[in-house]
Design a protein around this motif. Structure first.
Motif, mmCIF file in Angstrom:
data_model
loop_
_atom_site.group_PDB
_atom_site.id
_atom_site.type_symbol
_atom_site.label_atom_id
_atom_site.label_comp_id
_atom_site.label_asym_id
_atom_site.label_seq_id
_atom_site.Cartn_x
_atom_site.Cartn_y
_atom_site.Cartn_z
ATOM 1 N N CYS A 32 58.687 113.251 -12.455
ATOM 2 C CA CYS A 32 59.162 114.199 -13.268
ATOM 3 C C CYS A 32 59.830 113.998 -14.560
ATOM 4 C CB CYS A 32 59.903 115.259 -12.371
ATOM 5 S SG CYS A 32 61.575 114.642 -11.976
ATOM 6 N N GLN A 91 57.451 120.655 -17.276
ATOM 7 C CA GLN A 91 57.682 120.660 -15.568
ATOM 8 C C GLN A 91 57.355 121.839 -15.262
ATOM 9 O OE1 GLN A 91 60.771 117.903 -14.054
ATOM 10 N NE2 GLN A 91 61.311 119.736 -12.733
ATOM 11 N N ALA A 92 58.189 122.765 -15.667
ATOM 12 C CA ALA A 92 57.823 124.283 -14.915
ATOM 13 C C ALA A 92 56.455 124.537 -15.300
ATOM 14 C CB ALA A 92 58.971 125.225 -15.885
ATOM 15 N N GLU A 93 55.694 124.513 -16.450
ATOM 16 C CA GLU A 93 54.342 124.761 -16.523
ATOM 17 C C GLU A 93 53.557 124.130 -15.708
ATOM 18 O OE1 GLU A 93 50.842 124.956 -20.096
ATOM 19 O OE2 GLU A 93 52.927 124.397 -20.416
#
Length: 441
Positions: free
Chosen positions: A172, A180-182
């Motif tokens: 990450c 990262q959220a996507e």
């Protein structure tokens, strides 16, 4: 709720499972041939039961080559215990190391490294996934990017194993918070329906920090691992459910052994069941052909079929009393027209015709007796056919009962009904279809 004074405390679920499994294992009576045929399965069962007694839990990592499985385990261990290399496929065989992390309720936790799944054929990949899942109490599926088709396909046997599964997103450190959220959202959209409840845990097992040198070159500097979220999730899950996970895995192993034993016994009894059904068919046909009264035909046929079911139960090692045999016959008759109304109607018609021919014999000077013999033969043929069909249907029902039966499997299903967490792990998986044709007489 604590027991009041004088009451015997009720053992927790893992202890109850262990008591049942110990008793079930002691009561297993295997012949010499069964011990030879099922030696491998029995050894696997004994290992699992021993791990339950010793409270030794296994956590296995699973994933494609090069996603950082070995690095992740090394980060959890705090030492380089598993080999890592820039070349793909460094891990060729399963390897286990003890995790120096105290877990309440467990004596030992082992971390298991496994080979990558994308350098082998699809069929072998499925077998590897099943083998890893069966030998572990908890599985970590490690990703290093969006969900691939290989990883998607590997999820099916892992979920079907009934083991808890954690999804770990490694590396990450390579993405910004927005990226990262996507990525996590994309992975969750690609997950199969049975895995939608799983939460992704972002980690960086071996992060590296780029550094610009004076000569203009860029090199990467190793950084401390960032696996605290995974460590916390593991400790919380194992402290809350560790002994239960061991008990469920042991119950699953015992249920698989029970079904393998039943399949072997039923297959070995096939020829004897064929002979038994043939003898009862001949006996019933003889009685029907020789007896002129319809009601006695029906009563004798029911008694013969009941005795056949009882003998089949004894042959298959499935005890049943007379009332249970008659109930099974009624259930079979209700599902099969030939055994129910059609058989009764044909027998009544043939019996009435034969009686009419016998009654008319004095009036016809015995000429009416000539067609009585073919009618009797038709009744006998029908008796043979229905007896064979009854025996085959009863055997099929007994086979299904044997494969559904077993105390370990029954306890697993009861836990799934009463415990929401166990139900979430086990899922609503249908029982594997039994290959009855190979076992039926």
């Amino acid at each position: 709720m604590r027991p009041t004074a004088g009451e015997t405390p009720v053992p927790a679920t893992p202890e109850r499972c262990q008591q049942l499994l110990d008793q079930w294992s002691r009561q297993l009576q295997l012949s010499g041939r069964e011990q030879n045929q099922l030696a491998g399965q029995r050894q696997a069962l004994d290992r699992q039961l021993e791990r339950l007694r010793q409270r030794c839990l296994r956590v296995a990592v699973f994933g494609r080559v090069g996603v950082g499985k070995s690095s992740l385990l090394n980060a959890l261990l705090g030492e380089v215990a598993f080999a890592t290399d820039v070349a793909h496929g460094c891990t060729r065989h399963q390897a286990a190391r003890a995790w120096d992390q105290p877990i309440e309720g467990l004596q030992r936790v082992e971390l298991v490294d496994t080979p990558g799944i994308d350098e082998i054929a699809a069929a072998a990949r499925a077998r590897l996934a099943a083998r890893v899942a069966l030998g572990a109490d908890l599985v970590l599926l490690v990703l290093d990017g969006d969900l691939t088709s290989v990883e998607h396909d590997a999820l099916a046997p892992l979920l079907a194993s009934g083991k808890p599964l954690l999804l770990v997103l490694n590396r990450c450190d390579c993405w910004s918070a927005a990226e990262q959220a996507e990525l996590i959202a994309s992975i969750q959209r690609r997950l199969p329906a049975a895995a939608l409840h799983l939460e992704l845990i972002p980690v960086a097992a071996a992060p590296r920090l780029p550094q610009l040198l004076a000569d203009g070159r860029v090199r990467s500097i190793p950084q401390p691992p960032r696996v605290a979220p995974l460590r916390q999730a593991l400790v919380q899950l194992l402290e809350q459910h560790g002994p239960l996970l061991l008990a469920l895995n042991a119950l699953g192993a015992a249920d698989r052994f029970h079904q393998a034993l039943q399949r072997w016994r039923l297959g070995a009894s096939r020829q004897a069941a064929q002979s038994l059904i043939g003898r009862f068919a001949a006996l019933k046909a003889t009685g029907v052909a020789a007896n002129p009264l319809v009601l006695l035909d029906l009563a004798g046929g029911l008694a013969c079929d009941t005795a056949l079911v009882l003998q089949l139960c004894q042959l298959y090692g499935l005890p049943m009393h007379g009332a249970g045999a008659r109930q099974l016959l009624r259930r079979l008759s209700g599902h099969n027209a030939l055994l129910g109304g059609a058989q009764l109607g044909i027998q009544l018609l043939l019996g009435a015709l034969r009686q009419l021919l016998l009654v008319a014999a004095p009036l016809t000077g015995g000429l009416s007796l000539a067609p009585a013999a073919p009618v009797a033969l038709a009744q006998a043929a029908l008796a043979v056919h229905t007896t064979r069909l009854t025996g085959r249907l009863a055997a099929a029902e007994l086979l299904r009962s044997a494969q559904r039966g077993g105390r370990p499997g029954a306890l697993l299903r009861r836990l799934a009904r009463t415990d929401p967490q166990v139900r979430l792990w086990l899922g609503d998986r249908p029982e594997p279809p039994a290959n009855l044709q190979a076992l039926l007489p």
